[in-house]
Design a protein around this motif. Structure first.
Motif, PDB file in Angstrom:
ATOM      1  N   ILE A   1       0.833  -1.205   0.000  1.00 30.64           N
ATOM      2  CA  ILE A   1       0.000   0.000   0.000  1.00 30.64           C
ATOM      3  C   ILE A   1       0.872   1.263   0.000  1.00 30.64           C
ATOM      4  CG2 ILE A   1      -0.402   0.113   2.521  1.00 30.64           C
ATOM      5  CD1 ILE A   1      -3.002   0.931  -0.175  1.00 30.64           C
TER       6      ILE A   1
ATOM      7  N   LEU B   1      -7.004 -10.898   6.440  1.00 30.76           N
ATOM      8  CA  LEU B   1      -7.683 -11.764   5.465  1.00 30.76           C
ATOM      9  C   LEU B   1      -6.739 -12.862   4.966  1.00 30.76           C
ATOM     10  CD1 LEU B   1      -9.686 -12.678   3.285  1.00 30.76           C
ATOM     11  CD2 LEU B   1      -9.010 -10.685   1.921  1.00 30.76           C
TER      12      LEU B   1
ATOM     13  N   THR C   1     -12.446  -9.131   8.782  1.00 28.00           N
ATOM     14  CA  THR C   1     -11.374  -8.377   9.441  1.00 28.00           C
ATOM     15  C   THR C   1     -11.826  -6.968   9.840  1.00 28.00           C
ATOM     16  OG1 THR C   1     -10.427  -7.929   7.249  1.00 28.00           O
ATOM     17  CG2 THR C   1      -9.486  -9.746   8.492  1.00 28.00           C
ATOM     18  N   VAL C   2     -12.989  -6.541   9.383  1.00 28.74           N
ATOM     19  CA  VAL C   2     -13.696  -5.418  10.006  1.00 28.74           C
ATOM     20  C   VAL C   2     -14.965  -6.044  10.590  1.00 28.74           C
ATOM     21  CG1 VAL C   2     -14.827  -3.171   9.683  1.00 28.74           C
ATOM     22  CG2 VAL C   2     -12.772  -3.743   8.362  1.00 28.74           C
TER      23      VAL C   2
ATOM     24  N   VAL D   1     -19.526  -2.469  11.822  1.00 28.98           N
ATOM     25  CA  VAL D   1     -19.565  -1.087  11.334  1.00 28.98           C
ATOM     26  C   VAL D   1     -20.656  -0.333  12.087  1.00 28.98           C
ATOM     27  CG1 VAL D   1     -18.659  -1.589   9.025  1.00 28.98           C
ATOM     28  CG2 VAL D   1     -21.140  -1.636   9.399  1.00 28.98           C
TER      29      VAL D   1
ATOM     30  N   LYS E   1     -23.085   3.654   0.440  1.00 28.77           N
ATOM     31  CA  LYS E   1     -22.125   4.598  -0.162  1.00 28.77           C
ATOM     32  C   LYS E   1     -20.849   4.731   0.650  1.00 28.77           C
ATOM     33  CE  LYS E   1     -24.082   8.852   1.624  1.00 28.77           C
ATOM     34  NZ  LYS E   1     -24.588  10.166   1.361  1.00 28.77           N
ATOM     35  N   ARG E   2     -20.850   4.315   1.925  1.00 27.78           N
ATOM     36  CA  ARG E   2     -19.630   4.354   2.728  1.00 27.78           C
ATOM     37  C   ARG E   2     -18.923   2.995   2.736  1.00 27.78           C
ATOM     38  NH1 ARG E   2     -19.077   8.989   5.857  1.00 27.78           N
ATOM     39  NH2 ARG E   2     -16.893   8.361   5.842  1.00 27.78           N
TER      40      ARG E   2
ATOM     41  N   THR F   1     -13.623   1.649  -0.258  1.00 30.11           N
ATOM     42  CA  THR F   1     -13.062   2.159  -1.513  1.00 30.11           C
ATOM     43  C   THR F   1     -12.040   1.172  -2.089  1.00 30.11           C
ATOM     44  OG1 THR F   1     -13.104   4.288  -0.368  1.00 30.11           O
ATOM     45  CG2 THR F   1     -12.058   4.251  -2.522  1.00 30.11           C
TER      46      THR F   1
ATOM     47  N   PHE G   1      -8.832  -3.337  -4.938  1.00 25.56           N
ATOM     48  CA  PHE G   1      -7.399  -3.337  -4.664  1.00 25.56           C
ATOM     49  C   PHE G   1      -7.055  -4.500  -3.726  1.00 25.56           C
ATOM     50  CE2 PHE G   1      -3.559  -2.205  -2.460  1.00 25.56           C
ATOM     51  CZ  PHE G   1      -2.800  -1.507  -3.378  1.00 25.56           C
ATOM     52  N   ALA G   2      -7.795  -4.613  -2.624  1.00 25.61           N
ATOM     53  CA  ALA G   2      -7.516  -5.646  -1.624  1.00 25.61           C
ATOM     54  C   ALA G   2      -7.687  -7.040  -2.218  1.00 25.61           C
ATOM     55  CB  ALA G   2      -8.450  -5.465  -0.421  1.00 25.61           C
TER      56      ALA G   2
HETATM   57 MN1  MNH Z   1     -11.547  -0.770   3.368  1.00 22.21          MN
HETATM   58  C1  MNH Z   1     -13.986   1.468   4.291  1.00 22.21           C
HETATM   59  C2  MNH Z   1     -13.272  -3.292   4.904  1.00 22.21           C
HETATM   60  C3  MNH Z   1      -9.148  -2.983   2.387  1.00 22.21           C
HETATM   61  C4  MNH Z   1      -9.769   1.793   1.928  1.00 22.21           C
HETATM   62  N1  MNH Z   1     -13.287  -0.886   4.421  1.00 22.21           N
HETATM   63  C5  MNH Z   1     -14.158   0.146   4.673  1.00 22.21           C
HETATM   64  C6  MNH Z   1     -15.284  -0.367   5.413  1.00 22.21           C
HETATM   65  C7  MNH Z   1     -15.068  -1.704   5.591  1.00 22.21           C
HETATM   66  C8  MNH Z   1     -13.819  -2.035   4.953  1.00 22.21           C
HETATM   67  C9  MNH Z   1     -15.977  -2.669   6.327  1.00 22.21           C
HETATM   68  C10 MNH Z   1     -16.474   0.451   5.927  1.00 22.21           C
HETATM   69  C11 MNH Z   1     -16.138   1.007   7.286  1.00 22.21           C
HETATM   70  C12 MNH Z   1     -17.275   1.738   7.958  1.00 22.21           C
HETATM   71  O1  MNH Z   1     -18.435   1.590   7.590  1.00 22.21           O
HETATM   72  O2  MNH Z   1     -16.981   2.463   8.912  1.00 22.21           O
HETATM   73  N2  MNH Z   1     -11.243  -2.761   3.637  1.00 22.21           N
HETATM   74  C13 MNH Z   1     -12.087  -3.620   4.280  1.00 22.21           C
HETATM   75  C14 MNH Z   1     -11.555  -4.968   4.193  1.00 22.21           C
HETATM   76  C15 MNH Z   1     -10.389  -4.878   3.470  1.00 22.21           C
HETATM   77  C16 MNH Z   1     -10.204  -3.480   3.120  1.00 22.21           C
HETATM   78  C17 MNH Z   1     -12.206  -6.186   4.813  1.00 22.21           C
HETATM   79  C18 MNH Z   1      -9.425  -5.940   3.062  1.00 22.21           C
HETATM   80  C19 MNH Z   1      -9.679  -7.204   3.036  1.00 22.21           C
HETATM   81  N3  MNH Z   1      -9.759  -0.628   2.371  1.00 22.21           N
HETATM   82  C20 MNH Z   1      -8.952  -1.664   2.020  1.00 22.21           C
HETATM   83  C21 MNH Z   1      -7.854  -1.182   1.229  1.00 22.21           C
HETATM   84  C22 MNH Z   1      -8.015   0.186   1.108  1.00 22.21           C
HETATM   85  C23 MNH Z   1      -9.222   0.525   1.821  1.00 22.21           C
HETATM   86  C24 MNH Z   1      -6.747  -2.033   0.666  1.00 22.21           C
HETATM   87  C25 MNH Z   1      -7.192   1.202   0.387  1.00 22.21           C
HETATM   88  C26 MNH Z   1      -6.402   0.952  -0.605  1.00 22.21           C
HETATM   89  N4  MNH Z   1     -11.811   1.249   3.171  1.00 22.21           N
HETATM   90  C27 MNH Z   1     -10.957   2.119   2.518  1.00 22.21           C
HETATM   91  C28 MNH Z   1     -11.507   3.457   2.564  1.00 22.21           C
HETATM   92  C29 MNH Z   1     -12.728   3.372   3.255  1.00 22.21           C
HETATM   93  C30 MNH Z   1     -12.897   1.965   3.616  1.00 22.21           C
HETATM   94  C31 MNH Z   1     -10.861   4.699   1.963  1.00 22.21           C
HETATM   95  C32 MNH Z   1     -13.702   4.513   3.581  1.00 22.21           C
HETATM   96  C33 MNH Z   1     -14.724   4.651   2.456  1.00 22.21           C
HETATM   97  C34 MNH Z   1     -15.707   5.806   2.699  1.00 22.21           C
HETATM   98  O3  MNH Z   1     -16.239   5.923   3.803  1.00 22.21           O
HETATM   99  O4  MNH Z   1     -15.941   6.557   1.760  1.00 22.21           O
END
Ligand code: MNH
Length: 471
Positions: A169, A290, A346-347, A350, A417-418, A421, A425-426
């Motif tokens: 990352i 993960l 892994t989350v 929410v 919508k939240r 993002t 990528f993941a």
């Molecule tokens: Mn990720 C939001 C899970 C990898 C960038 N991510 C969230 C949320 C979850 C989540 C659940 C919503 C959280 C909330 O409602 O408060 N994310 C994951 C998981 C993985 C993951 C399970 C990997 C597996 N996330 C990634 C990676 C990136 C990333 C890799 C960046 C490259 N995630 C985000 C961003 C948000 C988010 C930015 C916030 C989006 C928003 O609120 O607009």
């Protein structure tokens, strides 16, 4: 008051829901201990009260979130017309260093809408190809490290997956090489990031009265934050000082170059700093966890491992890094990851809150603003939707098996919508790593899976004997 569309009779107050016992000042904290962490405790409670679907949890300081743990009630919380993400719990503190970046921005902040419009195209499934070289470069370092270590005892899977995802990352995000596999110690920036994240959780369990006893933790926390800001700001300054035609294809260049299609404005330097920290925070532990869970499940299940390796052998070249297209054609590998995110999200929760007065389960009256934790770890094991929920079975994600499942039953990447993002990528990063490691290494059975009580759950003490595969 309820609006005219709500039934006005027979609604129960939320206080009718079962509650964890509590005391003044400390709330339910004495009842929330679990050796596998707070979220494991919430899962245990959700399973005990599965028939009700929700429990009240009084926290120190007077907050009383309600945790929802069955799919029937989760459907309400996933309704974007009535519920939205709010900053509650750890997010309030993560905002100290992720500011108004996408993850910790309030839904009503202009910067969320602006950054969402600017950044979403760069994270779409077709845009990820430009970050694929960062993924293969970091993975090559892991493969070399595991190959060189064979015969020297088991590897620390969680630590190594964390190094991999951080290196990936930061390389894709701002062209920065932490080179974690060739450094004896974690980079000071990464140590600061780890401590800051932990403090943002620990602070929640501290009643305000005892907070002064933790002033050293707070001093450390704010100096760690200053150090992280300094490094990121320096990277931004350095990039802006270089001619544009020499800029690498990373998220930072994207953020500096793109403007909002709606307003024509770009992101401020301060907001870009927050976005970079956001990608680091949101984008490494989750993917590292993960991968760790997926390896744990495969290492304990010889039959599944054999199927998985057969797919990889069919779909990938025998040596070297595959193309992104080859990786993304590995259907079983992708289902293994989907199933790992179901059983071990892994989350694990929410936050959602009512946008207006509304109802829960058609039964309880919910006042505007009431905060809920949606226990994804519990809805992912709801037996009403998932047969034999504790079994690891990737075929649950075959299209014909999955087609009638309610959307609210599976939310590893959040809601509406939240939602995440970085999902594409993941998934590309994780599918690549899982496939190449299964192709190139044999492992031993690591024994039963126990969770570590960390911010984002991980298998505890996960050591794995890995040997380069003999062909
Ligand atoms: Mn990720 C939001 C899970 C990898 C960038 N991510 C969230 C949320 C979850 C989540 C659940 C919503 C959280 C909330 O409602 O408060 N994310 C994951 C998981 C993985 C993951 C399970 C990997 C597996 N996330 C990634 C990676 C990136 C990333 C890799 C960046 C490259 N995630 C985000 C961003 C948000 C988010 C930015 C916030 C989006 C928003 O609120 O607009």
């Amino acid at each position: 008051m309820p609006d005219g569309t709500l039934p006005t009779t027979n609604l129960l107050p939320l206080s009718a829901l079962p509650a964890v016992p509590s005391l003044p000042i400390v709330g339910a904290v004495p009842w929330l201990h679990h050796r596998e962490g707070f979220m494991a405790k919430m899962l245990e409670l959700a399973e005990r009260y599965r028939h009700v679907g929700a429990i009240r949890v009084p926290m120190p300081g007077g907050r009383e979130p309600i945790f929802v743990g069955n799919v029937s009630l989760a459907k309400d919380l996933c309704d974007e017309a009535r519920f939205e993400k709010v900053l509650d719990g750890p997010l309030v503190h993560i905002r100290d260093f992720a500011g108004d970046g996408l993850f910790t921005a309030h839904g009503y902040e202009d910067n969320w809408h602006k950054a969402n419009r600017i950044l979403s195209p760069g994270f779409s499934s077709t845009s990820i190809e430009r970050y694929y070289p960062a993924m293969t470069e970091s993975l090559e370092a892991l493969v070399a490290y595991w190959s060189a270590r064979s015969g020297e005892g088991p590897v620390e899977v969680v630590a190594d997956m964390t190094k991999l995802t951080l290196d990936t990352i930061s390389l894709a995000g701002f062209d920065y090489r932490f080179s974690s596999f060739s450094s004896p110690e974690l980079h000071p920036f990464l140590k600061a990031l780890g401590r800051t994240l932990q403090e943002s959780i620990d602070v929640l369990m501290r009643p305000p009265l005892v907070a002064p006893l933790f002033s050293r933790h707070r001093t450390r926390y704010f100096s760690d934050i200053d150090a992280m800001f300094a490094l990121v700001d320096e990277v931004i300054r350095e990039r802006k000082g270089r001619p544009r035609d020499t800029w690498p294809k990373d998220f930072l260049s994207l953020m500096l170059a793109e403007v909002d299609p709606k307003t024509g404005a770009g992101l401020s330097d301060e907001n870009i700093r927050y976005q970079i920290l956001t990608f680091l925070v949101a984008g490494h532990e989750t993917t590292a966890g993960l991968l760790s869970f997926a390896f744990h499940e495969l290492a304990r299940n010889a039959e599944l491992f054999t199927r998985e390796r057969a797919e990889v052998d069919r779909g990938l070249p025998t040596t070297g890094m595959p193309t992104m297209k080859e990786v993304m054609s590995l259907d079983l590998t992708k289902r293994v990851l989907s199933e790992a995110l179901r059983l071990w999200p892994t989350v694990p929760a929410v936050t959602r809150a009512a946008k207006e007065d509304t109802t829960l389960g058609g039964k309880y009256f919910v006042p505007k603003g009431q905060a809920f934790g949606l226990l994804v770890n519990a809805t992912h094991r709801d037996p009403a939707v998932w047969p034999s929920p504790a079994a690891f079975d990737p075929d649950r994600f075959l299209p014909e098996v999955a087609k009638d499942r309610p959307a609210a039953a599976y939310k590893p990447f959040g809601v509406g919508k939240r939602a995440c993002t970085g999902k594409h990528f993941a998934l590309v990063e994780a599918t690549l790593c899982l496939a190449v490691v299964v192709r190139d290494f044999d492992f031993d059975d690591p024994g039963p899976l126990v969770l570590a009580p960390t911010v984002s759950p991980k298998p505890r003490d996960f050591r794995l004997s890995v040997r380069p595969r003999r062909r």
